[in-house]
Design a protein around this motif. Sequence first.
Motif, PDB file in Angstrom:
ATOM      1  N   THR A   1       0.857  -1.192   0.000  1.00 62.12           N
ATOM      2  CA  THR A   1       0.000   0.000   0.000  1.00 62.12           C
ATOM      3  C   THR A   1       0.887   1.235   0.000  1.00 62.12           C
ATOM      4  OG1 THR A   1      -0.129   0.069   2.425  1.00 62.12           O
ATOM      5  CG2 THR A   1      -1.863  -1.161   1.265  1.00 62.12           C
ATOM      6  N   VAL A   2       0.381   2.318  -0.566  1.00 65.75           N
ATOM      7  CA  VAL A   2       1.153   3.561  -0.656  1.00 65.75           C
ATOM      8  C   VAL A   2       0.276   4.714  -0.179  1.00 65.75           C
ATOM      9  CG1 VAL A   2       2.489   5.093  -2.140  1.00 65.75           C
ATOM     10  CG2 VAL A   2       2.386   2.639  -2.652  1.00 65.75           C
ATOM     11  N   SER A   3       0.780   5.465   0.787  1.00 66.51           N
ATOM     12  CA  SER A   3       0.037   6.609   1.304  1.00 66.51           C
ATOM     13  C   SER A   3       0.121   7.791   0.341  1.00 66.51           C
ATOM     14  CB  SER A   3       0.587   7.027   2.668  1.00 66.51           C
ATOM     15  OG  SER A   3       0.143   8.305   3.029  1.00 66.51           O
ATOM     16  N   ASP A   4      -0.905   8.627   0.378  1.00 65.74           N
ATOM     17  CA  ASP A   4      -0.905   9.830  -0.456  1.00 65.74           C
ATOM     18  C   ASP A   4       0.082  10.875   0.045  1.00 65.74           C
ATOM     19  OD1 ASP A   4      -2.825   8.666  -1.983  1.00 65.74           O
ATOM     20  OD2 ASP A   4      -4.511   9.749  -1.107  1.00 65.74           O
ATOM     21  N   PHE A   5       0.671  10.666   1.234  1.00 64.17           N
ATOM     22  CA  PHE A   5       1.658  11.604   1.766  1.00 64.17           C
ATOM     23  C   PHE A   5       3.084  11.083   1.624  1.00 64.17           C
ATOM     24  CE2 PHE A   5      -2.255  12.629   4.085  1.00 64.17           C
ATOM     25  CZ  PHE A   5      -2.334  13.983   3.828  1.00 64.17           C
TER      26      PHE A   5
ATOM     27  N   LEU B   1      -9.439   7.334   2.161  1.00 67.66           N
ATOM     28  CA  LEU B   1      -8.566   6.736   3.175  1.00 67.66           C
ATOM     29  C   LEU B   1      -7.123   7.204   3.020  1.00 67.66           C
ATOM     30  CD1 LEU B   1      -9.913   3.068   3.229  1.00 67.66           C
ATOM     31  CD2 LEU B   1     -10.254   4.833   4.961  1.00 67.66           C
ATOM     32  N   LEU B   2      -6.899   8.163   2.117  1.00 67.58           N
ATOM     33  CA  LEU B   2      -5.571   8.750   1.879  1.00 67.58           C
ATOM     34  C   LEU B   2      -4.566   7.716   1.388  1.00 67.58           C
ATOM     35  CD1 LEU B   2      -5.371  11.120   4.994  1.00 67.58           C
ATOM     36  CD2 LEU B   2      -6.183  11.638   2.681  1.00 67.58           C
ATOM     37  N   HIS B   3      -5.077   6.726   0.653  1.00 66.86           N
ATOM     38  CA  HIS B   3      -4.217   5.711   0.041  1.00 66.86           C
ATOM     39  C   HIS B   3      -4.578   5.513  -1.427  1.00 66.86           C
ATOM     40  CE1 HIS B   3      -2.892   4.757   4.092  1.00 66.86           C
ATOM     41  NE2 HIS B   3      -1.966   3.971   3.575  1.00 66.86           N
TER      42      HIS B   3
END
Length: 442
Positions: free
Chosen positions: A169-173, A322-324
């Motif tokens: 998984t990769v966060s948007d931040f 979910l910011l992902h």
Amino acid sequence: MEVETATNERPRWRQFLWRCLDGFICIFILAPLVVLYWRGSFQLLDYYVYPRYPHPYYPVVPDSTGLKISGAITLVIGICGTIVANVLQTILHQRIHEKRRGVLQLFLKRIYTYTFGWIIVCHWRGVFRVWDGFTGTDVFSGIYCFSSGVILLILLKSFRNVVAPPLVTVSDFDKNYFFIKTRFRRKPWGAAYFLDTIFSIVVPGSLVAFVWRGQWSILDHVFKRDSMVESFVISAALGFGIVVMLFALQDQAGKVSAAMERRGWTWAKIAFEDLFFYIAALGAVNIWRSIWGLCDELLLKGQWALSNWVCHIVGGFGTMLLLHGNSVLVRDVQIDGEYPNGEGCRFFSKSLTFFENRADKQKRKQQQTNGIPAEIPDISTAAVDEKPVKIYRKLPAAKPADVGVQSDQLEHLLSGNRVRDIPTIEITQYEDRRPSIRRLSV
């Protein structure tokens, strides 16, 4: 400099709870949303891109000229679009990640993710449909596709790329939001990088799709039942069971990998990690097949376009909320065996822990900005059994007036009775680590 100490270490029960919540969110919330996005996007392309074969979904008609043309169109769009994204990565990072802040940055990243998501799906659909058009969908086609992908990826030392959400998984931040790793790790400029980009997309990128298509096709025949719902439920049980088990075993697998590395067994380490990732990919493919198939059977059956638009919207916007949102993309080329100390067996799959670590970093940064000195706890009472200890902790940015203070702090740290006779103390900087004392064998 970063010093990790035992006094601020997160309680073990909290670490365990946090990781369980992390795994639950990644496996049972994020991964289904990613599958919904891919199912909707993939089959919408089936529906709208040159739909000249009798049925846009199941069963796929072998040797259909329309299917070959439709697959080739999306394959070309996917490859060319991914090349453009690779070439523009530095510009996008500088113009959006570094210069924009807040809501505007998040909005621009969303546009990038949504556009690039279609491009990636085009690439994968092209691989799947070209194989379907030329070789059909029987079990032998799946075996040829799977075996060729596995063999070539192993030869290229790129097999670990076969995993997907919930294992990645990769966060948007993420600070590397726009950066894409290529197979030969060329710097993002010049002819060498351009050739590296083309190779990474066309060869390893497509071979990963070979493995997935082949394994998926084999599972379709192995789990063939009179009721397709029953087949997909079996896949769900197997997939979620494998993934939950591997989430629990990744630390132990990392220890085995690290032990092989210490003994110099490089190829044994790579073989072990590849086997671990193959089992992980088997679990991931089963999860994807089950959710995808259950949607085909139960979600607005007979209204294919509407069913897939619902999946596309719910999956895409759900991951973004979910910011992902970046988790729907397939981009980097990882290299087998490149991660030391057992890290190659740990999945890049975080949700809550990522945001907690991010909050901790922001808090430390704010303290430095306000001139609050970093605390160096007194570890003179720490039971270290006279063994070498690595000590890490983040100190404020060094200023001319602070250097002496930091030196005094370190001298005070090393002056405790229980620490004084330690043979060696090594001070090193580690990123993204929580405070703890690590004992090392002499």
